[in-house]
Scaffold this active site. Sequence first.
Site, PDB file in Angstrom:
ATOM      1  N   ASP A 212      -1.056 -47.063  22.192  1.00 41.85           N
ATOM      2  CA  ASP A 212      -0.170 -47.719  21.240  1.00 41.85           C
ATOM      3  C   ASP A 212      -0.416 -47.088  19.871  1.00 41.85           C
ATOM      4  OD1 ASP A 212       0.528 -49.641  23.255  1.00 41.85           O
ATOM      5  OD2 ASP A 212      -1.332 -50.709  22.783  1.00 41.85           O
ATOM      6  N   ASP A 251       3.233 -45.743  24.955  1.00 40.15           N
ATOM      7  CA  ASP A 251       3.083 -47.146  25.316  1.00 40.15           C
ATOM      8  C   ASP A 251       3.767 -47.977  24.232  1.00 40.15           C
ATOM      9  OD1 ASP A 251       2.347 -49.399  26.692  1.00 40.15           O
ATOM     10  OD2 ASP A 251       0.194 -49.139  26.448  1.00 40.15           O
ATOM     11  N   ASP A 255       0.958 -53.353  19.814  1.00 41.39           N
ATOM     12  CA  ASP A 255       0.644 -54.353  20.836  1.00 41.39           C
ATOM     13  C   ASP A 255      -0.469 -55.260  20.333  1.00 41.39           C
ATOM     14  OD1 ASP A 255       2.571 -53.331  22.455  1.00 41.39           O
ATOM     15  OD2 ASP A 255       1.256 -52.773  24.106  1.00 41.39           O
ATOM     16  N   ARG A 307      11.103 -55.552  24.227  1.00 36.43           N
ATOM     17  CA  ARG A 307       9.870 -56.061  23.620  1.00 36.43           C
ATOM     18  C   ARG A 307       9.914 -56.000  22.092  1.00 36.43           C
ATOM     19  NH1 ARG A 307       4.971 -53.702  27.498  1.00 36.43           N
ATOM     20  NH2 ARG A 307       5.831 -54.443  29.474  1.00 36.43           N
TER      21      ARG A 307
END
Length: 434
Positions: A212, A251, A255, A307
């Site tokens: 990330d 990714d 996050d 997301r």
Amino acid sequence: MRLRHIIATTALLGLLGVPAHADDARDISRDTLPANDGWAAADGGTTGGAAADDAHVYTVTDRAGLVRALDGGSDTPKIIRIAGTIDANTDDDGDRLTCADYATDGYSPKQYLAAYDPRTWGSAKPSGPQEEARQASAAQQAERVALTVGSNTTIVGIGDSGNTAVLKGGSLQLKGANNVIVRNLELRDAYDCFPVWQPNTGGLGDWKTAYDNIWLRGATHVWIDHVTVSDKGHPDEKEPTYFARNYLRHDGLLDITNASDLITVSWSRFADHDKAMLIGNGDTATGDRGKLRVTLHHNEFESVVQRAPRVRFGQVHLYNNRYVVPADTHDYRYSIGVSTESGVYAENNAFHTPGHIEVADLVKSWNGTAFHQTGTLFNGFPVDLLAVYNAYNSGSESDLTADVGWTPTLHGKIDSAGTADREVARGAGAGRIP
């Protein structure tokens, strides 16, 4: 004479790449989170490295300098000012490293694909020489690009909208860190050279990547403000397809997992990415209960496939954000994901979706039970996302209630969606702190 001197000085500064207003720029490196500015303001607030002494204030221009300043993720109060562009994929001498430089023990993308082709390998987890070589190669890249951020740290970019500070290819990792501020920085292309094939993921299998751009894992009291995060340089949609699945190299953009708590993300821009922001990493991660309290306000999500965010367990206040889904966004899936035991409280957000996107596409649920929304604009018109969601899913077990079990109290002024939409378009992202 004085006028000519001013004109000449201004021209010289321009040639040197120095903004003419540089002397008037405000030093933001010791800023702390304002009172009541989201969840990160709870329980004493978030101050980052504001208490750092002069010996622990660094200005860094390359990876080696950044690594020294981070000090192995120490808890010593520190301020790290990033100037220019730092490429994490460089050696200790500053020379550029490619995926081929990290490959070791005979790893070959071609041989890896041949070894684990589902038609011959089947559905078992990859093992054997090529998977072992992939792991060893991935470890070499991780040593370069995974950058551990410790507690009591402020990381701030030096620059304005015409000359932003950039961290390229790096993954800022806050593992168990407390009291961290990241501001005014562009983070791009945390690019994984060695994705792993997971045969049983999603029924068809899928590629999983490691990095990330920013990863909060068990982190608390974190303020992320005026950052720009994207895949700039290597968009996933231009990667090939292997085993009938897109060969993803990225990714998340940001996050927030593993019981991270008391987080505020404000005035930031997330763009050109598939899975932008995951809050809570698993349906069985019951240790996240009572944690994952996150505020997202005045952020822009542009050309994000999904997301934005997807939430499990957390109490997430989502207000005054701007969503832009161009008609050519690759494979758009949804924006707000409502998952296990989540409590998303969404207020006055604006969505722009020219083309094929409908209101019913904006919210998806996996085991979610509740979603509160009010004041939403869709292409300039007011809509009730909850009512549309429930109408679209009428009669199914996935109907949602408006009672998320909590009401936000830590926040600044909440503007109308229309006002916030205009302000975010002008003010979100790196280089735009007033």
